[in-house]
Design a protein around this motif. Sequence first.
Motif, mmCIF file in Angstrom:
data_model
loop_
_atom_site.group_PDB
_atom_site.id
_atom_site.type_symbol
_atom_site.label_atom_id
_atom_site.label_comp_id
_atom_site.label_asym_id
_atom_site.label_seq_id
_atom_site.Cartn_x
_atom_site.Cartn_y
_atom_site.Cartn_z
ATOM 1 N N PRO A 43 -21.024 -41.953 65.111
ATOM 2 C CA PRO A 43 -19.343 -41.742 65.401
ATOM 3 C C PRO A 43 -19.721 -42.442 67.051
ATOM 4 O O PRO A 43 -18.436 -42.680 67.429
ATOM 5 N N PHE A 44 -20.427 -41.645 67.697
ATOM 6 C CA PHE A 44 -20.413 -41.918 68.626
ATOM 7 C C PHE A 44 -20.533 -42.780 70.002
ATOM 8 O O PHE A 44 -20.389 -43.120 70.994
ATOM 9 N N GLN A 192 -21.044 -34.230 67.737
ATOM 10 C CA GLN A 192 -20.110 -33.822 67.478
ATOM 11 C C GLN A 192 -19.701 -34.203 69.189
ATOM 12 O O GLN A 192 -18.635 -34.583 69.767
ATOM 13 N N LEU A 193 -20.534 -32.734 69.737
ATOM 14 C CA LEU A 193 -20.551 -32.885 71.217
ATOM 15 C C LEU A 193 -20.916 -33.906 72.110
ATOM 16 O O LEU A 193 -20.167 -34.728 72.800
ATOM 17 N N LEU A 194 -21.812 -34.944 71.492
ATOM 18 C CA LEU A 194 -21.751 -36.277 72.364
ATOM 19 C C LEU A 194 -20.168 -37.257 71.772
ATOM 20 O O LEU A 194 -20.113 -37.957 72.993
ATOM 21 N N ASN A 195 -19.700 -36.940 71.305
ATOM 22 C CA ASN A 195 -18.838 -38.100 70.602
ATOM 23 C C ASN A 195 -17.599 -37.509 71.518
ATOM 24 O O ASN A 195 -16.364 -38.390 72.359
ATOM 25 N N LYS A 200 -14.291 -38.775 75.371
ATOM 26 C CA LYS A 200 -13.192 -37.848 76.282
ATOM 27 C C LYS A 200 -12.497 -36.969 75.567
ATOM 28 O O LYS A 200 -11.256 -36.821 75.421
ATOM 29 N N ASN A 201 -13.286 -36.470 74.299
ATOM 30 C CA ASN A 201 -12.386 -35.872 72.914
ATOM 31 C C ASN A 201 -12.328 -34.511 73.475
ATOM 32 O O ASN A 201 -13.022 -34.029 72.783
ATOM 33 N N THR A 202 -12.046 -33.632 74.969
ATOM 34 C CA THR A 202 -11.884 -32.504 75.176
ATOM 35 C C THR A 202 -10.849 -32.057 73.971
ATOM 36 O O THR A 202 -11.341 -30.223 74.669
ATOM 37 N N ALA A 203 -10.415 -31.790 73.133
ATOM 38 C CA ALA A 203 -9.902 -31.599 71.770
ATOM 39 C C ALA A 203 -10.577 -30.489 70.872
ATOM 40 O O ALA A 203 -10.802 -29.265 70.880
ATOM 41 N N PHE A 204 -11.697 -31.798 71.370
ATOM 42 C CA PHE A 204 -12.890 -30.127 70.650
ATOM 43 C C PHE A 204 -13.803 -29.294 71.522
ATOM 44 O O PHE A 204 -14.605 -28.425 70.826
ATOM 45 N N ILE A 269 -11.146 -29.872 84.727
ATOM 46 C CA ILE A 269 -11.945 -30.869 84.866
ATOM 47 C C ILE A 269 -11.760 -32.977 84.829
ATOM 48 O O ILE A 269 -11.284 -33.179 85.039
ATOM 49 N N LEU A 270 -12.303 -32.213 83.424
ATOM 50 C CA LEU A 270 -12.558 -33.313 82.187
ATOM 51 C C LEU A 270 -11.161 -33.987 82.144
ATOM 52 O O LEU A 270 -10.689 -35.186 82.288
ATOM 53 N N LYS A 271 -9.726 -32.801 82.129
ATOM 54 C CA LYS A 271 -9.121 -33.685 81.494
ATOM 55 C C LYS A 271 -7.990 -34.073 83.024
ATOM 56 O O LYS A 271 -7.367 -35.641 82.703
#
Length: 274
Positions: A43-44, A192-195, A200-204, A269-271
């Motif tokens: 998926p990524f 999952q981490l790469l995705n 930009k899925n900071t929720a994961f 920082i990501l957000k």
Amino acid sequence: MKNKLFYSLISLLFLIVILFVFFSYRYYQEKILAVNNTFQDKPFLAGLSYKKTKPLLFSKQNVLYDVTMLSYPFISSIDKIKFGHSDENTFEIEFINAHLDIKALILEKNPSLALHLKNLKDYIPYQDITKYPLLTLLLINNSNLNLDGILKITIFPDTKKALINGKIKAPHLFSFLFELEASNITDNFSEQLLNALINKNTAFLETISLSALQYSWINNGFSDEYNNYLKTLPTEFVEECQNRYSQTYSLLNKKNINGAVTIKEILRILKENN
């Protein structure tokens, strides 16, 4: 007799070469089929656009060419991205020659900084290295920055932990090395981490247990470029800033800077970049 033996050896060698080419071609065709199946399961990859792809011969890795990242429009292009397992428990993704438009990134993050682009005299040496890092890069490196990087995710199934380490390098400027550990991970943690990073899925990232990130910043010419920029400013002003921000001045001239940053700070920082 010698001539007959010689021609026999030549014929045998020719046959070996033909067989090697044939089986290499068959292997390569099987790799292409495996790549097509692999892409459907990753998926990524949906967050990437690329012109062509091919597998690496005698490797579990694949290569994407002329890549753009949909979630990072300030990255104008990436020449190549290699990804795949380097061994049974380690997944790697490597990008080669990513072209960043620093000015576009500055304006995307904070359009009000356009004022700084018009009046760079507002920039205060040493103080604004960390306050406006992107503006600092713009001053010393024009508007484009090329980066290479690699991320390795090693899974330890028995402990349900993963070691994440990587390196980002800006030629003739700096290298940034980092390492952290993830706990209580799932079976498909690498993907999952790469995705999460690519899309930009900071929720994961907020759902997993991560240690503090240990890092090392290596000066590969950044201080030289910064000092060249300072030569364009009045000498008295630069000396005053050196005295006022002596700690930053000292750090700037170090070859290596080591430290750690918490995941809470990384997420912040990501957000900010979302």
